[in-house]
Design a protein around this motif. Sequence first.
Motif, PDB file in Angstrom:
ATOM      1  N   LYS A 201      -2.267   7.215   7.556  1.00 51.77           N
ATOM      2  CA  LYS A 201      -3.101   8.148   6.759  1.00 51.77           C
ATOM      3  C   LYS A 201      -4.288   8.652   7.741  1.00 51.77           C
ATOM      4  O   LYS A 201      -5.014   7.913   8.404  1.00 51.77           O
ATOM      5  CB  LYS A 201      -3.733   6.999   5.712  1.00 51.77           C
TER       6      LYS A 201
ATOM      7  N   GLU B 203      -0.386   3.025   5.995  1.00 49.73           N
ATOM      8  CA  GLU B 203      -1.858   2.956   6.019  1.00 49.73           C
ATOM      9  C   GLU B 203      -2.544   3.318   7.129  1.00 49.73           C
ATOM     10  O   GLU B 203      -3.500   3.968   7.179  1.00 49.73           O
ATOM     11  CB  GLU B 203      -1.958   1.202   5.786  1.00 49.73           C
TER      12      GLU B 203
ATOM     13  N   SER C  98       4.300  -0.602   4.306  1.00 50.25           N
ATOM     14  CA  SER C  98       2.855  -0.601   3.793  1.00 50.25           C
ATOM     15  C   SER C  98       1.672  -0.624   4.946  1.00 50.25           C
ATOM     16  O   SER C  98       0.836   0.182   4.720  1.00 50.25           O
ATOM     17  CB  SER C  98       2.673  -1.870   2.972  1.00 50.25           C
TER      18      SER C  98
ATOM     19  N   LYS D 280       0.756  -1.425   0.143  1.00 48.73           N
ATOM     20  CA  LYS D 280      -0.022   0.234  -0.007  1.00 48.73           C
ATOM     21  C   LYS D 280       0.687   1.309  -0.147  1.00 48.73           C
ATOM     22  O   LYS D 280       1.940   1.496   0.750  1.00 48.73           O
ATOM     23  CB  LYS D 280      -0.790   0.146   1.387  1.00 48.73           C
ATOM     24  N   ASN D 281       0.285   2.238  -0.559  1.00 49.49           N
ATOM     25  CA  ASN D 281       1.270   3.484  -0.704  1.00 49.49           C
ATOM     26  C   ASN D 281       2.603   3.708  -1.011  1.00 49.49           C
ATOM     27  O   ASN D 281       3.397   4.337  -0.677  1.00 49.49           O
ATOM     28  CB  ASN D 281       1.014   4.240   0.681  1.00 49.49           C
TER      29      ASN D 281
END
Lengths: 273, 148
Positions: B78, B75, B71, B15-16
């Motif tokens: 955020k 997350e 990851s 993620k990201n």
Amino acid sequence: MKKLMIKLHEAWLEMLMAGFMSNSANKETLIDFSDILFRHFTWIENEIVNKREDYNYNRTPVPIKVTNLHIILKDIIKRLEEIESMLGDDDLGFRIKSDITYFKNNLNSMEDEEVKAFDMQRELPDISLTKEATDALTLFLFEETYKEYELILIYNYLKAHSSDYYMNRIFQILIDESFFHLKRFGDLSAKMGILAVPRVVMKELYQVDDVIQFLKDGIDEEIIAKEECRNLSDAVSKDSSELAQFFDFINNQENYHISLMRDALKHYISQNK
Amino acid sequence: MVVDDQLIEHMMSPKNYGSMENSDVEGIGKNPDNGEKVAVYLKIGKDEDEPYIEDISFQAIGCTTTIVAGSMLTEEAKELNLNGAKNLVNATLNLLTKLPPEEAACSEMVALAIIAAVDTYEKRQNEADYPVITYNVTQSCMPKEEDQ
């Protein structure tokens, strides 16, 4: 030109991944096409280098998680059409357009296949591995698939910026070797149901300021990679002599890489005293 | 490392991951022993004048453990406000003291990159040109040789 290079980079990766997903005669064709797209990528890169423009290998993520091959083939065709629209009428533009026309015709006529490359079952056909060996193989494949992609980009960037034929010969051998490893590891990842596109490589890794230090670090990394292969061969040897032999084979290939990098280091030092 | 479906998901699709073209600020976590590093990019939003992490991404020169930690932590970070992000980092660093150094170093590098980005943002409120902050890990993922 830079946008075109990024689009070719993404199309190369997506075509390669589609090749890993396939379990039919499509596989060889897709992987051959991906090799050609990589060459297109390097030719456009050379045009950028000739114009003395700065660039990097940043790109957007390439989504590949599909249930059927046709879905990704359609997406690749869309990418190829976008690339086509960016090409000029010079010899290189004509060559790439002609290749793309041929690719699209072939992709459109390929038989569909169910894709199992993302099911995370982590099983290999005809091989039964213990949980420990399966976990070791899983971690190895993620680590080394990325590493081989990283090495292809690093050596490719160095080659694009060097006019030293001796160094470039070594860089090309190392690129070819990393392609072989990337294809074998990608294929195994797809069979295990854990196929993934390697992550974007940070530019500090290929925009090398100190070639001597880079080569020294590279030799150390190859030695570590050998150790990883040996450990994995030990971990899987009880369950599969075939897999153990494969990782011994990869391990032994690293010896020549180390020797080539030592040659490159010696040559570079002698040329840059 | 326990290899389960959740971990594999993070390895397959971190993620990201990636740089952020329109980021407001960057922070770096680094392991000087082996040259590994993590860069975290933040887009800062304002909620009733309080800054918060509207978007976050990271890039790394590091191993799979670093990518999984990046990851997961990005997350969680955020949409936190800056104090929330600091609390997340502190809680992570406390948890890491219970792990062997070679296992903790990768996650520490990510946590430090997040706090480096937050600290850089705060410094720039008073000094616009403040340089990107880099924090070095205290743990080492290089196994120490045993005493002879």
